[in-house]
Structures are given as C-alpha cells and as structure tokens.
Design an enzyme around this catalytic site. Sequence first.
Site, PDB file in Angstrom:
ATOM      1  CG  HIS A 184       0.543  -5.794   3.410  1.00 46.57           C
ATOM      2  ND1 HIS A 184       0.242  -5.310   2.155  1.00 46.57           N
ATOM      3  CD2 HIS A 184      -0.438  -5.371   4.237  1.00 46.57           C
ATOM      4  CE1 HIS A 184      -0.875  -4.595   2.236  1.00 46.57           C
ATOM      5  NE2 HIS A 184      -1.311  -4.627   3.489  1.00 46.57           N
TER       6      HIS A 184
ATOM      7  CE1 TYR B 123       6.735  -6.488  -1.656  1.00 43.20           C
ATOM      8  CE2 TYR B 123       7.988  -6.005  -3.653  1.00 43.20           C
ATOM      9  CZ  TYR B 123       7.113  -5.609  -2.652  1.00 43.20           C
ATOM     10  OH  TYR B 123       6.616  -4.329  -2.639  1.00 43.20           O
TER      11      TYR B 123
HETATM   12  O1  CA2 Z   1       4.397  -6.618   0.960  1.00 42.95           O
HETATM   13  C1  CA2 Z   1       3.369  -6.776   0.289  1.00 42.95           C
HETATM   14  O2  CA2 Z   1       2.805  -7.863   0.169  1.00 42.95           O
HETATM   15  C2  CA2 Z   1       2.798  -5.598  -0.493  1.00 42.95           C
HETATM   16  O3  CA2 Z   1       1.376  -5.685  -0.429  1.00 42.95           O
HETATM   17  C3  CA2 Z   1       3.271  -5.718  -1.914  1.00 42.95           C
HETATM   18  C4  CA2 Z   1       2.867  -4.538  -2.784  1.00 42.95           C
HETATM   19  C5  CA2 Z   1       3.227  -3.210  -2.132  1.00 42.95           C
HETATM   20  O4  CA2 Z   1       2.682  -2.143  -2.889  1.00 42.95           O
HETATM   21  C6  CA2 Z   1       2.706  -3.130  -0.732  1.00 42.95           C
HETATM   22  O5  CA2 Z   1       3.124  -1.905  -0.167  1.00 42.95           O
HETATM   23  C7  CA2 Z   1       3.210  -4.274   0.119  1.00 42.95           C
HETATM   24  C8  CA2 Z   1       3.590  -4.576  -4.132  1.00 42.95           C
HETATM   25  C9  CA2 Z   1       3.411  -5.834  -4.875  1.00 42.95           C
HETATM   26  C10 CA2 Z   1       4.422  -5.837  -5.952  1.00 42.95           C
HETATM   27  O6  CA2 Z   1       5.009  -7.085  -5.972  1.00 42.95           O
HETATM   28  C11 CA2 Z   1       6.168  -7.232  -6.658  1.00 42.95           C
HETATM   29  C12 CA2 Z   1       6.784  -8.438  -6.503  1.00 42.95           C
HETATM   30  C13 CA2 Z   1       7.963  -8.670  -7.135  1.00 42.95           C
HETATM   31  C14 CA2 Z   1       8.520  -7.701  -7.958  1.00 42.95           C
HETATM   32  C15 CA2 Z   1       7.891  -6.499  -8.116  1.00 42.95           C
HETATM   33  C16 CA2 Z   1       6.693  -6.256  -7.466  1.00 42.95           C
END
Ligand code: CA2
Length: 153
Positions: free
Chosen positions: A102, A24
Amino acid sequence: MPKTIYVLNGPNLNLLGVREPEIYGRATLGDVEKLCRATAKRHGLDVEFRQSNHEGQIIDWIQEARAEHAAGVVINPAGYSYTSVAILDALLTLEVPVIEVHISDIRAREPFRRHSYVSQVAQSVISGLGIDGYARAIDELAALTGAKDRAKV
Ligand code: CA2
C-alpha cells in the site's frame, strides 16, 4: 529463461498522480511501472505489470500467474483489500510468495482500512513507504525466490 513476477494493482490506482497527491504522492502509475521494471531487472526478473478496476479481472490475472508459473506476486489490492474474499481465495491457490503493498500507511487512516483480507496470505505487508514500497516488495520477492542479483554476477 528469466523468472516472471506479476505486479497487480487494484481499483482507482490508474488515478495516481492525478488526484489526492497529499495521500498518494505525485508519481503516476507509469512511474510505478518504471520503478518496478528497473528493480526487477536488477534481480534478473521479468515483470507483468497490470491494473484493473474490476475484481474478476484481478482474479483472472492471479490465475494466469499460477498457470504461467510466475515466481511471485506483488499486489496492491486497493479498496478490494477490505472486501474481497474472492481475491483472497485466488491468492490462496498460489504456491509462490505474495507481497501486499500500500502506498499510504493504511494503519494510520480510517479504521476500516485496518483489516485487509489479502494480508492473511501475504508473506509481508509493506505500507506507507509511498511508491518505494513496490521496489521493497520486489527486493523481498527476489530474496524469497532466490533470484540472481545482476549487480553481483
Ligand atoms: O495506499 C494504497 O496504496 C491504497 O491501497 C490505495 C487505495 C486505498 O483504498 C487503500 O486503502 C490504500 C485507493 C487507491 C486509489 O488511488 C487513488 C489515487 C489517486 C487519486 C485517487 C485515488
């Protein structure tokens, strides 16, 4: 009066920049908010920027966007993308454009991330551009809603 757009963020996005930077990136949710505000300002738009780990809260904000006559909604539903018919139903009540964002490329990850309920209602889905995807989404919303580009007036 400037038009308002809602930028809604789903569960765990409060952890951006804190964990999993290889997926991310290193930007925080605060950085995303600043980017959204700066991008919206260029189009003469106001932003309601929200994040919640709770499905019902996100649904309440979608209903608020409708009641407040928001010009459009940018939503990163995060994990709820793949499970939430309730968020889809709330978005279906809107008569304004919805753009799904996303940060990561959900098509290049696990198979379960390839089906998003929210994509059924989204005017477009922006995935894999990192946090720049939010700026792209706001640019698209501005074009769709006919917002005035401040740089051009
Ligand atoms: O890529 C994206 O923006 C997502 O929506 C993020 C979601 C994931 O479930 C989707 O498949 C794709 C997860 C968000 C979690 O974000 C975190 C960020 C940093 C550390 C842990 C989790």
